[in-house]
Design an enzyme around this catalytic site. Structure first.
Site, PDB file in Angstrom:
ATOM      1  N   LEU A   1      37.778  32.555  33.379  1.00 56.49           N
ATOM      2  CA  LEU A   1      38.528  33.814  33.337  1.00 56.49           C
ATOM      3  C   LEU A   1      38.091  34.569  34.577  1.00 56.49           C
ATOM      4  O   LEU A   1      36.926  34.443  35.005  1.00 56.49           O
ATOM      5  CB  LEU A   1      38.169  34.619  32.070  1.00 56.49           C
ATOM      6  CG  LEU A   1      38.661  34.058  30.722  1.00 56.49           C
ATOM      7  CD1 LEU A   1      38.130  34.891  29.570  1.00 56.49           C
ATOM      8  CD2 LEU A   1      40.191  34.023  30.683  1.00 56.49           C
ATOM      9  N   ASP A   2      38.984  35.364  35.153  1.00 61.12           N
ATOM     10  CA  ASP A   2      38.616  36.132  36.344  1.00 61.12           C
ATOM     11  C   ASP A   2      37.462  37.072  36.026  1.00 61.12           C
ATOM     12  O   ASP A   2      37.243  37.452  34.873  1.00 61.12           O
ATOM     13  CB  ASP A   2      39.808  36.978  36.824  1.00 61.12           C
ATOM     14  CG  ASP A   2      40.976  36.125  37.276  1.00 61.12           C
ATOM     15  OD1 ASP A   2      40.758  34.944  37.607  1.00 61.12           O
ATOM     16  OD2 ASP A   2      42.097  36.660  37.287  1.00 61.12           O
TER      17      ASP A   2
END
Ligand code: URA
Length: 227
Positions: A99-100
């Site tokens: 996930l960013d």
């Protein structure tokens, strides 16, 4: 195997935590309290930890509510998602996908490479559901644009399900996991993601009792959902 190592691998805590539990007489082996952490045990022994049966498992599966500001990697110069895991020794653990840094939500952490490989395989098309807040005005045909497959510079997304829940909030379910995919899809229809949180991965839903940064072991049923 040493009793303290066995308990760690059953996910009862870190080496230090299980050692103090053994010393505090919370552990029995075949009906007898054992206070020696180095006591030799095997899978055939009946071991209880604070009244719970210790079942040896080679693999651990953890659900993390990833907080903003952490990196989805094993090691980095900045704080990683693995730094947040406390239930079991960190050795061998890795996040299933990424996930960013500024994205929150459901991230699975495991040491089971085979399952991770399956879940991430593009052939499997595991659904990922995200909640997001956005700025800008969604075009009236946004739902059908997402359904048809948003065209990005380098590829065309598979069909995605967009559910708009307010003027600036929506859910989207995608079947791939390309770099910045949700942000790019939303930008392609003229809006900007301001907040992004993954709420489901395949059949597995984020436990809403977990605050950002908190994690827990998956239940055997949840592990089944992933397999
Ligand atoms: N899509 C994004 O843009 N970012 C994420 O972290 C996950 C999906």
């Amino acid at each position: 195997m040493r009793l303290d190592k066995f308990l760690c691998e059953c996910a009862f805590g870190t080496r230090t935590e299980v050692k103090s539990a053994v010393k505090a007489k919370l552990v029995t082996v075949n009906g007898k309290v054992v206070t020696d952490c180095g006591f030799s045990v095997s899978e055939k022994d009946e071991i209880f930890f604070s009244g719970k049966r210790a079942l040896y498992s080679k693999y651990v599966y953890i659900m993390l509510n990833k907080p903003m500001g952490t990196i989805s990697a094993v090691t980095d110069k900045e704080k990683t998602v693995i730094d947040l895991i406390e239930q079991v020794p960190k050795r061998g653990l890795f996040p299933v996908g990424r996930l960013d840094k500024d994205t929150e939500g459901l991230l699975i952490i495991t040491n089971d490479g085979e399952l991770a490989h399956k879940l991430l395989s593009p052939k499997k098309h595991v659904d990922k559901k995200y909640y997001f807040k956005f700025s800008g005005t969604m075009p009236e045909n946004a739902v059908s644009l997402f359904k048809e497959g948003i065209k990005l510079k380098d590829f065309t997304c598979r069909q995605a399900i967009l559910e708009i829940i307010s003027e600036n909030e929506a859910y989207v379910t995608i079947h791939e996991g390309k770099y910045h995919q949700v942000k790019r899809m939303v930008r392609a229809v003229g809006c900007e993601v301001e907040y992004l949180k993954r709420t489901a991965f395949g059949q597995l839903k984020l436990d809403e009792n977990l605050l950002p940064g908190q994690s827990r072991l998956l239940t055997p049923k949840e592990v089944e959902l992933l397999k």
